[in-house]
Design a protein around this motif. Structure first.
Motif, PDB file in Angstrom:
ATOM      1  N   HIS A  96      31.295  27.243  35.661  1.00 52.60           N
ATOM      2  CA  HIS A  96      30.251  27.050  36.819  1.00 52.60           C
ATOM      3  C   HIS A  96      29.681  28.410  37.191  1.00 52.60           C
ATOM      4  CE1 HIS A  96      28.374  26.357  40.468  1.00 52.60           C
ATOM      5  NE2 HIS A  96      28.876  27.299  41.331  1.00 52.60           N
ATOM      6  N   LEU A  97      30.437  29.666  36.886  1.00 51.18           N
ATOM      7  CA  LEU A  97      29.874  31.027  37.117  1.00 51.18           C
ATOM      8  C   LEU A  97      29.000  31.597  35.993  1.00 51.18           C
ATOM      9  CD1 LEU A  97      33.162  32.561  38.599  1.00 51.18           C
ATOM     10  CD2 LEU A  97      30.953  32.075  39.824  1.00 51.18           C
ATOM     11  N   ARG A 107      21.331  30.566  34.510  1.00 52.19           N
ATOM     12  CA  ARG A 107      20.296  29.915  35.217  1.00 52.19           C
ATOM     13  C   ARG A 107      19.471  30.854  36.255  1.00 52.19           C
ATOM     14  NH1 ARG A 107      18.875  28.611  39.893  1.00 52.19           N
ATOM     15  NH2 ARG A 107      20.949  28.821  41.046  1.00 52.19           N
ATOM     16  N   ILE A 108      20.224  31.775  37.005  1.00 46.94           N
ATOM     17  CA  ILE A 108      19.498  32.660  37.716  1.00 46.94           C
ATOM     18  C   ILE A 108      18.844  33.648  36.771  1.00 46.94           C
ATOM     19  CG2 ILE A 108      19.745  34.756  39.140  1.00 46.94           C
ATOM     20  CD1 ILE A 108      22.193  33.036  40.349  1.00 46.94           C
ATOM     21  N   GLN A 112      27.315  29.367  33.868  1.00 44.84           N
ATOM     22  CA  GLN A 112      26.130  28.511  33.937  1.00 44.84           C
ATOM     23  C   GLN A 112      25.229  28.979  35.099  1.00 44.84           C
ATOM     24  OE1 GLN A 112      26.660  24.341  34.913  1.00 44.84           O
ATOM     25  NE2 GLN A 112      25.018  23.725  33.300  1.00 44.84           N
ATOM     26  N   GLU A 113      25.696  29.446  36.133  1.00 47.33           N
ATOM     27  CA  GLU A 113      25.123  29.674  37.555  1.00 47.33           C
ATOM     28  C   GLU A 113      24.292  31.130  36.902  1.00 47.33           C
ATOM     29  OE1 GLU A 113      23.238  29.571  41.241  1.00 47.33           O
ATOM     30  OE2 GLU A 113      24.136  28.051  39.719  1.00 47.33           O
TER      31      GLU A 113
END
Length: 146
Positions: free
Chosen positions: A27-28, A34-35, A30-31
Motif C-alpha cells: 500500500h505504501l 501515485r502521489i 503504491q501510494e
C-alpha cells in the motif's frame, strides 16, 4: 534471484531498520508512486505549470515528427531484506524484488508485486537437492554397470 518464496499479506518484511506487514508495504509503495505521478510538469521556458501531470507526460515520446506511445511503465527495485513468514522459526535473509506496472492512460495503478529470494536455501529446497543428487548418482551407477 532463482528460488522465490510466495509472500502472504500478513508476513513481515524488515527493510533497513523498519518493519512492515507485506500488505502495508504494498500500500505504501503504491501510494508513494501515485502521489509522485500526479505531480504536474512545469514549463521552464514560461515558468508555469503545464496541463500534463508526470503520468500523462510519460505516455509517449515524440521523435522527429513521430509519436511513440507507451502502454505501460514498469518500476523495479531489488533490496536486501529479511522476511518473517507466518509459522516460521525466525527471520530469513534475502532479496526483495519490488515491481509495479502503470498504464499512463488508465486511472488506476496495478497492484505492487513483491517477490522474495532467500540468500540461503530453505530446508525443503536443500532436501530436494539431496534427493536429486541421489537420483543422479543412482542413474549414473546404473549406466556404468551396463
Amino acid at each position: 534471484m532463482n528460488y522465490r518464496i510466495q509472500l502472504d499479506c500478513n508476513d513481515v518484511v524488515l527493510l533497513g531498520k523498519e518493519t512492515f506487514k507485506v500488505s502495508r508495504l504494498k500500500h505504501l509503495i503504491q501510494e508513494g508512486i501515485r502521489i509522485k505521478l500526479s505531480h504536474y510538469v512545469y514549463d521552464n521556458k514560461n515558468d508555469q505549470r503545464t496541463h500534463y501531470n508526470v503520468k500523462t507526460s510519460l505516455g509517449g515520446v515524440g521523435i522527429i515528427g513521430e509519436y511513440i506511445g507507451f502502454n505501460e511503465i514498469q518500476f523495479n527495485s531489488i533490496r536486501d531484506c529479511q522476511i518473517l513468514k507466518i509459522g516460521s522459526q525466525g527471520w530469513q535473509k534475502g532479496k526483495l524484488k519490488i515491481n509495479i506496472c502503470i498504464s499512463p492512460h488508465g486511472n488506476n495503478l496495478d497492484p505492487v508485486c513483491l517477490e522474495f529470494s532467500p540468500d540461503a536455501p530453505t530446508k525443503m529446497e536443500s532436501s530436494l537437492g539431496d534427493i536429486r543428487k541421489l537420483v543422479e548418482n543412482g542413474s549414473n551407477a546404473h549406466h556404468n554397470n551396463i
